[in-house]
Design an enzyme around this catalytic site. Structure first.
Site, PDB file in Angstrom:
ATOM      1  CE1 TYR A  48      35.701 -10.705 -18.089  1.00 46.10           C
ATOM      2  CE2 TYR A  48      37.165 -12.251 -19.191  1.00 46.10           C
ATOM      3  CZ  TYR A  48      36.196 -11.986 -18.248  1.00 46.10           C
ATOM      4  OH  TYR A  48      35.721 -13.005 -17.453  1.00 46.10           O
ATOM      5  CG  ASP A  62      39.424 -20.867 -14.700  1.00 48.83           C
ATOM      6  OD1 ASP A  62      39.500 -20.292 -13.603  1.00 48.83           O
ATOM      7  OD2 ASP A  62      38.514 -20.645 -15.530  1.00 48.83           O
ATOM      8  CG  ASP A  89      36.620 -14.618 -13.910  1.00 48.59           C
ATOM      9  OD1 ASP A  89      35.860 -14.742 -12.934  1.00 48.59           O
ATOM     10  OD2 ASP A  89      36.961 -15.579 -14.633  1.00 48.59           O
ATOM     11  CG  ASP A  91      37.403 -17.328 -10.089  1.00 46.57           C
ATOM     12  OD1 ASP A  91      37.154 -17.264 -11.297  1.00 46.57           O
ATOM     13  OD2 ASP A  91      38.514 -17.684  -9.647  1.00 46.57           O
ATOM     14  CG  HIS A 116      32.235 -11.842 -14.314  1.00 44.02           C
ATOM     15  ND1 HIS A 116      32.558 -13.127 -14.009  1.00 44.02           N
ATOM     16  CD2 HIS A 116      33.038 -11.492 -15.346  1.00 44.02           C
ATOM     17  CE1 HIS A 116      33.515 -13.559 -14.810  1.00 44.02           C
ATOM     18  NE2 HIS A 116      33.833 -12.577 -15.623  1.00 44.02           N
ATOM     19  CD  GLU A 118      32.519 -18.517 -11.622  1.00 44.03           C
ATOM     20  OE1 GLU A 118      32.774 -19.743 -11.600  1.00 44.03           O
ATOM     21  OE2 GLU A 118      33.124 -17.708 -12.355  1.00 44.03           O
ATOM     22  CB  CYS A 126      36.889 -23.718 -17.807  1.00 39.28           C
ATOM     23  SG  CYS A 126      36.472 -22.969 -19.395  1.00 39.28           S
ATOM     24  NE  ARG A 161      30.866 -17.956 -15.329  1.00 33.77           N
ATOM     25  CZ  ARG A 161      32.053 -18.497 -15.600  1.00 33.77           C
ATOM     26  NH1 ARG A 161      33.078 -17.711 -15.853  1.00 33.77           N
ATOM     27  NH2 ARG A 161      32.218 -19.801 -15.591  1.00 33.77           N
ATOM     28  CD  GLU A 191      30.797 -19.027 -19.627  1.00 39.35           C
ATOM     29  OE1 GLU A 191      30.421 -18.557 -20.724  1.00 39.35           O
ATOM     30  OE2 GLU A 191      31.966 -18.927 -19.212  1.00 39.35           O
ATOM     31  CG  ASN A 213      33.075 -16.327 -22.554  1.00 41.99           C
ATOM     32  OD1 ASN A 213      34.021 -15.954 -23.234  1.00 41.99           O
ATOM     33  ND2 ASN A 213      33.208 -17.268 -21.632  1.00 41.99           N
TER      34      ASN A 213
END
Length: 300
Positions: A48, A62, A89, A91, A116, A118, A126, A161, A191, A213
């Protein structure tokens, strides 16, 4: 020698086949290319690549400051160093739906097995921090549809996500997950689930794989692989764990340098030179140049 022998398309095909079996796949987070190779050597099923880790590696928080170019470039460096599939990731997709489409094709070209997208607004934060805000269902769906429409390899995994549970509760998360699956998502990343029961509820709500996660110091308890398997989770990630461990060890080593003036007491905690050379497959380079690897290292 050099990079992975398995072409990206083949990695994706094998990954999708294995994911379809229903078994739980373990994807520790790689914080650099070498750590990805170590993850493979230890026998895990995938790698990952965390957006939080990529940001931290640049000394940034982040909050969506990294660019597609930075993420894809680092993702390529990591993915090509292992035979394992790598999920990254992405975002919020780095912009509007057209940007999401470009993101997916760029990540395909970089050799990733999946990504993914989101449903947070920009600037994001985060997933285990308070104060998150999510976009409406229409925008979230458009992002996933754009991603699905843009991919050229049907085996490239489009994972959706959703962070809505922390904003509007579990029922909203189940509804959002269903809408994202209807939009074409191959898998769901709910999440900041707080309990095994919440994971089970999302599992029951959709008919695609789900991801857990297991990040430290967050909203979720740190459930074991067996516990997550028992409630139907298909992929588990530890996104920042290896970076946290490495940085913690580095901090302690620097303290030792200050206190003792040398690192003799830390030798037992270090990766031995012989293990490093084995991990980077130093000996295979001798096939091309016998002057490269013409020595022996022992651990005595």
């Amino acid at each position: 020698m050099l990079y992975s022998h398995t072409p990206p398309a083949e990695k994706r095909r094998l990954f999708r086949e294995r994911l379809a079996t229903g078994e739980l796949l373990r994807f520790p987070g790689a914080f650099n290319p070498l750590s990805a190779r170590l993850i493979e050597q230890k026998g895990f099923e995938g790698v990952y690549i965390s957006g939080a880790v990529l940001s931290a590696d640049l000394g940034l928080p982040d909050i969506g400051l990294t660019t597609l170019t930075e993420v894809a470039g680092r993702g390529q460096q990591i993915a090509r160093m292992t035979e394992l599939p790598a999920i990254i990731d992405a975002d919020t997709g780095f912009g509007e739906p057209m940007n999401v489409a470009r993101t997916i094709q760029t990540l395909e070209d970089a050799g990733l097995a999946g990504a993914h997208i989101e449903d947070q607004i920009n600037p994001k934060r985060c997933g285990h921090l308070d104060g998150k805000a999510v976009v409406g269902s229409d925008t979230a769906v458009k992002r996933i549809r754009a991603a699905v429409d843009a991919r050229r390899d049907e085996n490239f995994l489009i994972m959706a996500r959703t962070d809505i549970a922390a904003v509007d509760g579990l029922e909203a998360a189940k509804d959002r997950a269903k809408a994202l699956v209807d939009a074409g998502a191959d898998a769901i990343f709910p999440e900041a689930m707080r309990s095994l029961e919440e994971f089970a509820a999302v599992r029951d709500a959709v008919d695609v794989p789900i991801l857990a996660n297991m990040t430290e110091f967050g909203k979720s308890d740190l459930f074991s692989v067996d516990q997550l398997r028992d409630v139907g989770v298909n992929i588990v990630i530890w996104p920042v764990s290896m970076l946290r461990i490495a940085m913690g060890a580095t901090g302690r080593a620097l303290d030792t340098l200050i206190d003792e003036g040398h690192l003799t007491s830390k030798l037992g905690e270090m990766q031995h030179r012989a293990d490093l050379y084995d991990l980077i497959d130093y000996e295979s380079y001798n096939h091309f140049d016998s002057g490269v690897f013409n020595f022996t290292i022992t651990k005595e």
